[in-house]
Design an enzyme around this catalytic site. Sequence first.
Site, PDB file in Angstrom:
ATOM      1  N   SER A 291       0.672  -1.072   0.022  1.00  0.00           N
ATOM      2  CA  SER A 291      -0.345   0.291  -0.182  1.00  0.00           C
ATOM      3  C   SER A 291       0.936   1.252  -0.178  1.00  0.00           C
ATOM      4  O   SER A 291       2.361   0.829   0.056  1.00  0.00           O
ATOM      5  CB  SER A 291      -1.030  -0.082   0.571  1.00  0.00           C
ATOM      6  OG  SER A 291      -0.169  -0.104   2.816  1.00  0.00           O
ATOM      7  N   TYR A 292       0.239   2.263  -0.296  1.00  0.00           N
ATOM      8  CA  TYR A 292       1.268   3.536  -0.255  1.00  0.00           C
ATOM      9  C   TYR A 292       2.194   3.273   0.376  1.00  0.00           C
ATOM     10  O   TYR A 292       1.808   4.245   1.565  1.00  0.00           O
ATOM     11  CB  TYR A 292       0.037   4.821  -0.078  1.00  0.00           C
ATOM     12  CG  TYR A 292       0.206   6.221  -0.442  1.00  0.00           C
ATOM     13  CD1 TYR A 292       0.980   6.444  -1.938  1.00  0.00           C
ATOM     14  CD2 TYR A 292       0.915   7.041   0.579  1.00  0.00           C
ATOM     15  CE1 TYR A 292       1.529   6.889  -1.944  1.00  0.00           C
ATOM     16  CE2 TYR A 292       1.146   8.719   0.370  1.00  0.00           C
ATOM     17  CZ  TYR A 292       1.367   8.608  -0.953  1.00  0.00           C
ATOM     18  OH  TYR A 292       1.765  10.003  -1.540  1.00  0.00           O
ATOM     19  N   PRO A 293       3.116   4.272   1.247  1.00  0.00           N
ATOM     20  CA  PRO A 293       4.465   3.900   1.590  1.00  0.00           C
ATOM     21  C   PRO A 293       4.477   5.265   2.536  1.00  0.00           C
ATOM     22  O   PRO A 293       5.807   5.276   3.857  1.00  0.00           O
ATOM     23  CB  PRO A 293       5.800   3.980   0.967  1.00  0.00           C
ATOM     24  CG  PRO A 293       4.997   4.127  -0.558  1.00  0.00           C
ATOM     25  CD  PRO A 293       4.086   4.242  -0.963  1.00  0.00           C
TER      26      PRO A 293
END
Length: 818
Positions: A291-293
């Site tokens: 997922s978005y880091p």
Amino acid sequence: MKIVLMVAEKPSLAQSIARILSRGKYNKWDKVDPAELFSQAPTEKKEANPKLNMVKFLQVEGRGCDYIVLWLDCDKEGENICFEVLDAVLPVMNKGHSGEKTVFRARFSSITDTDICNAMAHLGEPDHNEALSVDARQELDLRIGCAFTRFQTKYFQGKYGDLDSSLISFGPCQTPTLGFCVERHDKIQSFKPETYWVLQAKVNADKDRSLLLDWDRVRVFDREIAQMFLNMTKLEKEAKVEATSRKEKAKQRPLALNTVEMLRVASSSLGMGPQHAMQTAERLYTQGYISYPRTETTHYPENFDLKGCLRQQANHPYWADTVKQLLADGINRPRKGHDAGDHPPITPMRSATEAELGGDTWRLYEYITRHFIATVSHDCKYLQSTISFRIGQELFTCSGKTIISPGYTEIMPWQSVPLEESLPTCQRGDTFAVGEVKMLEKQTNPPDYLTEAELITLMEKHGIGTDASIPVHINNICQRNYVTVESGRRLKPTNLGIVLVHGYYKIDAELVLPTIRSAVEKQLNLIAQGRADYRQVLGHTLDVFKRKFHYFVDSIAGMDELMEVSFSPLAATGKPLSRCGKCHRFMKYIQAKPSRLHCSHCDETYTLPQNGTIKLYKELRCPLDDFELVLWSSGSRGKSYPLCPYCYNHPPFRDMKKGMGCNECTHPSCQHSLSMLGIGQCVECESGVLVLDPTSGPKWKVACNKCNVVAHCFENAYRVRVSSDNCNTCEAALLDVDFNKAKSPLPGDETQHTGCVFCDPVFQELVELKHAASCHPMHRGGPGRRQGRGRARGRRPPGKPNPRRPKDKMSALAAYFV
């Protein structure tokens, strides 16, 4: 039929626009007082890489569209890019009906079918306040950083020759980051070790085993007192059990993973620098693995599909058994962490193997996945046993741990409870034979230099930078030669970094302390929340730093006193290389960054091209100013060209800019100039000219004077000259090439040939173009080439593909018909 333009983010789009000072005098360090940059200098947003033609590409894709859906990253920077895209696209889109909504914002946290479909079903609008907060941060950092950097770079590089840094930069976040490192260095330097003494006792548990006991007083700093306690205990033969305890304890599973924790672990456990770790995480995200880091959140929302993410890992060869057991027994709800309201914690979205990813990418992915599995596992449970002994009048203790249930440490074994020897079963009043009691002399130790992980923790604690910018600030202080990365990824300040921070403390401590930047970050967050005015925050902060700048300039002598102690003046640095055209004395070549020439007699300093070697060029002189020419080279396989130190810093003609060598000089008759050695337009870039390198024989080279194109040609020729004649087909200058008879590759045993490198079939076999790592045949010519010697004035031949065409480079945009 309505046309919808979908805009998604790729790194090339995210990095395509940069805020800069408007072109003109404000970009010239020598023309403007840095104080003017706080208010008078206008700023504008420009394409960071004009060759991508990103704005033009967006306009081509957006022309004639009715709606636009923005699929940019869902953080503040992503919101800012939304409005940059809109600025480019809205003017060319079809005008909607009055009141009709044409701009939509998709919000998502991972690139999975479920998230994408959910985002498309719940489209919103871009947040203008968040975009303004990014604009404010960019403008503050630009104006403040440029003003301080220009002043201190010019001041100190004009006085000292061994600073070994091309730029003495200042940044509102960068400088406090350096301050943390120097603060730890100062503690190490001022540390004075103290001697202390401890008692250590051993008791015999049975014939084959003894227990090592810890003194309850821990330590004493007086040797005579320690000796007294030793004398009181060493004569005792038995140790009596005073108390026993057995308690079940738990080691908590980790909180869900956010950006800062990922960067800490990547540095401390994986040996990856923060910026490298962030870039690796971004690649994993864009490829759909995680997922978005970029997130500050450590709490999963109630509706997050934890089981779905876990099922993705059920067949993985490394942790399938653990995952299947969790799914069968039921997962444990993750601990309640911090909800920052941005994105869910970093989570693996699909399974991957080591063979699929490899290297650091796999190591980071493996950690992220193991961390996620650990968050839904059970706590580690163990039994802690403690026995308290009395020897004489002194108390001693020993303890041990026994694992009851490994819990999450099964998937994160490096966090497991260390195995300890089990303690004997006993009760109050039991006695054990004393094996020995001895006194040990020890010393207190200084703290070690900060690790990157510790620095990240300090930056987060004090609000320096964001989860996205923290890696950049750490990388900057390394690149500026303010700190070096030692073993264990510890950051050791250099002399330059130490002197700068001490100088800031001496003049104005707030320039280096984290307090003022932390306050600015709070104001920027208020802008993002719509609770503060963008213009007021910007104006007030710039006014504060402008006052600080003036005080810094007036007090620079205080920092200069520290510089004098650590660094050598220009006149005492470097070695003689070439003669000055004014006094005809030798100028000294200062090799430390930034490399330059200094004439101590005239007290003049001349900058040189960086990242290469400099040597005297045959003792030849410039016909304009009588300075001896020097030769810059990037290596045997790279470019090289001569330059006049004076002309390089003071362009002699209107069509020349500062920083141009002889291969760009338009002098009409100088034998080293573009006019005499230029051949034709570069085959790769629009503005460059291919110029013969007369020093490269017998492995001759022709190089572009703008880009990194190098053509290797006519190997073993003993002479290559640019002819005064032009090619009838493409108007490029002809080359006269002479070979030795024994090594001539020319047909019919000829030793001399004159021809065009673009059009002559004899030369086509003898010329090879190198561009970065790829090889291409040199021949790009055709009837349409319009280029003579000297400056480029032609166009690309008809039919020749444009290597910079953005549509060939980008897949970020797609048009859909609905």
